[in-house]
Scaffold this active site. Structure first.
Site, PDB file in Angstrom:
ATOM      1  CE  LYS A  13      -2.985  -7.718 -11.805  1.00  0.00           C
ATOM      2  NZ  LYS A  13      -1.689  -8.392 -11.353  1.00  0.00           N
ATOM      3  NE  ARG A  88      -5.396 -11.992  -7.466  1.00  0.00           N
ATOM      4  CZ  ARG A  88      -4.979 -10.816  -7.257  1.00  0.00           C
ATOM      5  NH1 ARG A  88      -5.669  -9.684  -7.215  1.00  0.00           N
ATOM      6  NH2 ARG A  88      -3.754 -10.676  -6.647  1.00  0.00           N
ATOM      7  NE  ARG A 123       6.175  -5.175  -3.991  1.00  0.00           N
ATOM      8  CZ  ARG A 123       5.353  -5.382  -4.965  1.00  0.00           C
ATOM      9  NH1 ARG A 123       5.041  -5.095  -6.141  1.00  0.00           N
ATOM     10  NH2 ARG A 123       4.230  -6.445  -4.497  1.00  0.00           N
ATOM     11  NE  ARG A 156       2.385  -6.143  -0.155  1.00  0.00           N
ATOM     12  CZ  ARG A 156       1.985  -6.027  -1.248  1.00  0.00           C
ATOM     13  NH1 ARG A 156       1.972  -4.680  -1.701  1.00  0.00           N
ATOM     14  NH2 ARG A 156       1.322  -6.845  -1.866  1.00  0.00           N
ATOM     15  NE  ARG A 167       1.053 -12.311  -4.147  1.00  0.00           N
ATOM     16  CZ  ARG A 167       1.558 -10.994  -4.084  1.00  0.00           C
ATOM     17  NH1 ARG A 167       2.884 -10.738  -3.281  1.00  0.00           N
ATOM     18  NH2 ARG A 167       1.252 -10.053  -4.656  1.00  0.00           N
TER      19      ARG A 167
HETATM   20  P1  AMP Z   1      -2.555  -7.784  -5.032  1.00  0.00           P
HETATM   21  O1  AMP Z   1      -2.170  -6.460  -4.527  1.00  0.00           O
HETATM   22  O2  AMP Z   1      -3.693  -7.566  -6.097  1.00  0.00           O
HETATM   23  O3  AMP Z   1      -1.899  -8.613  -5.616  1.00  0.00           O
HETATM   24  O4  AMP Z   1      -3.656  -8.643  -3.947  1.00  0.00           O
HETATM   25  C1  AMP Z   1      -2.982  -8.916  -2.636  1.00  0.00           C
HETATM   26  C2  AMP Z   1      -3.607 -10.009  -2.164  1.00  0.00           C
HETATM   27  O5  AMP Z   1      -5.040  -9.622  -1.998  1.00  0.00           O
HETATM   28  C3  AMP Z   1      -3.886 -11.071  -2.992  1.00  0.00           C
HETATM   29  O6  AMP Z   1      -2.685 -12.078  -3.044  1.00  0.00           O
HETATM   30  C4  AMP Z   1      -5.153 -11.909  -2.493  1.00  0.00           C
HETATM   31  O7  AMP Z   1      -4.838 -12.573  -1.380  1.00  0.00           O
HETATM   32  C5  AMP Z   1      -5.870 -10.565  -2.085  1.00  0.00           C
HETATM   33  N1  AMP Z   1      -6.691 -10.475  -3.162  1.00  0.00           N
HETATM   34  C6  AMP Z   1      -6.608  -9.132  -3.745  1.00  0.00           C
HETATM   35  N2  AMP Z   1      -7.667  -9.127  -4.897  1.00  0.00           N
HETATM   36  C7  AMP Z   1      -8.421 -10.184  -4.844  1.00  0.00           C
HETATM   37  C8  AMP Z   1      -9.342 -10.875  -5.496  1.00  0.00           C
HETATM   38  N3  AMP Z   1     -10.027 -10.407  -6.526  1.00  0.00           N
HETATM   39  N4  AMP Z   1      -9.958 -12.052  -5.187  1.00  0.00           N
HETATM   40  C9  AMP Z   1      -9.363 -12.957  -4.200  1.00  0.00           C
HETATM   41  N5  AMP Z   1      -8.279 -12.185  -3.438  1.00  0.00           N
HETATM   42  C10 AMP Z   1      -7.658 -11.052  -3.819  1.00  0.00           C
END
Ligand code: AMP
Length: 214
Positions: A13, A88, A123, A156, A167
């Site tokens: 994304k 989400r 990664r 990370r 996840r």
């Molecule tokens: P991402 O980089 O989008 O995969 O986000 C990394 C982490 O941030 C996720 O695994 C969640 O813990 C948190 N996170 C990001 N966006 C959201 C969202 N819209 N709602 C809840 N948690 C989020």
């Protein structure tokens, strides 16, 4: 033009967002990036979010909606925005409507779980610069070392295989219901194979977005 990018973690994304931003001139709103900035800045919100993120769980809907609401007040959002990693959950999707966002299109990237696990668990990042490598697809010149500085690369905490699987479980349980939700709504819905080349994916998404943005 308001667009949501939907897909599991590691489906590309963020990569695709860059191409869409470049062509359509709308800002990318990545809640994951916003949370990582808060963690790096050591704010109260960042400290609270870090534990949840490291475990692969979701930050609360209230916090996320507060962040997005604040971000949307900035002047670069007047022509719309590209939402990456948001909403989400169903309450986040409803909250988005409540704060006045009218969605035009939803783009879903389809990537099987095994590919996600291979992409994310391989990664490695250089923490200071944010440079990203992959053990197989984009290895550093010297194992575990940043190409520019020679410093140690890290994984990370939320990129370990166990956390990626968590996840993914969270994605299917809490985020995947949005697929049906949006397919039944009035916004345009487009799904595309997220395992072909970055360029191919980008061309198909952008030509879809062009058909109704003009
Ligand atoms: P991402 O980089 O989008 O995969 O986000 C990394 C982490 O941030 C996720 O695994 C969640 O813990 C948190 N996170 C990001 N966006 C959201 C969202 N819209 N709602 C809840 N948690 C989020």
């Amino acid at each position: 033009m308001n667009v949501v990018l939907l897909g599991p973690p590691g489906s590309g994304k963020g990569t695709q967002a860059q191409y869409i931003v470049d062509e359509f001139g709308i800002p990318q709103i990545s809640t994951g990036d916003m949370l990582r900035s808060a963690v790096a800045a050591g704010t109260e919100l960042g400290l609270a979010a870090k534990k949840v993120m490291d475990a692969g769980d979701l930050v609360s809907d209230d916090i996320i909606l507060g962040l997005v609401n604040e971000r949307l007040r900035l002047p670069d959002c007047t022509q719309g925005a590209l939402f990456d990693g948001f909403p989400r959950t169903l309450p986040q999707a409803e909250g988005m409507v409540a704060i006045g966002v009218t969605l035009d299109a939803v783009v879903e990237l389809l990537v099987p779980d095994d590919v996600v696990v291979e992409r994310i668990s391989g990664r490695r990042v250089h923490q200071e610069s944010g440079r990203v490598y992959h053990l197989t697809f984009n290895p550093p010149k010297v194992a575990d070392r940043d190409d520019e500085t020679g410093e140690q690369l890290i994984q990370r905490p939320d990129d370990t295989e166990d956390t990626v699987r968590e996840r993914l479980a969270v994605y299917y349980e809490q985020t995947a219901p949005l697929i049906d939700h949006y397919q039944q709504s009035s916004s345009e819905y487009f799904k595309t194979d997220g395992t072909v080349s970055v360029d191919e994916i980008s061309v198909s998404i952008r030509s879809f977005l062009r058909t109704f943005s003009s």
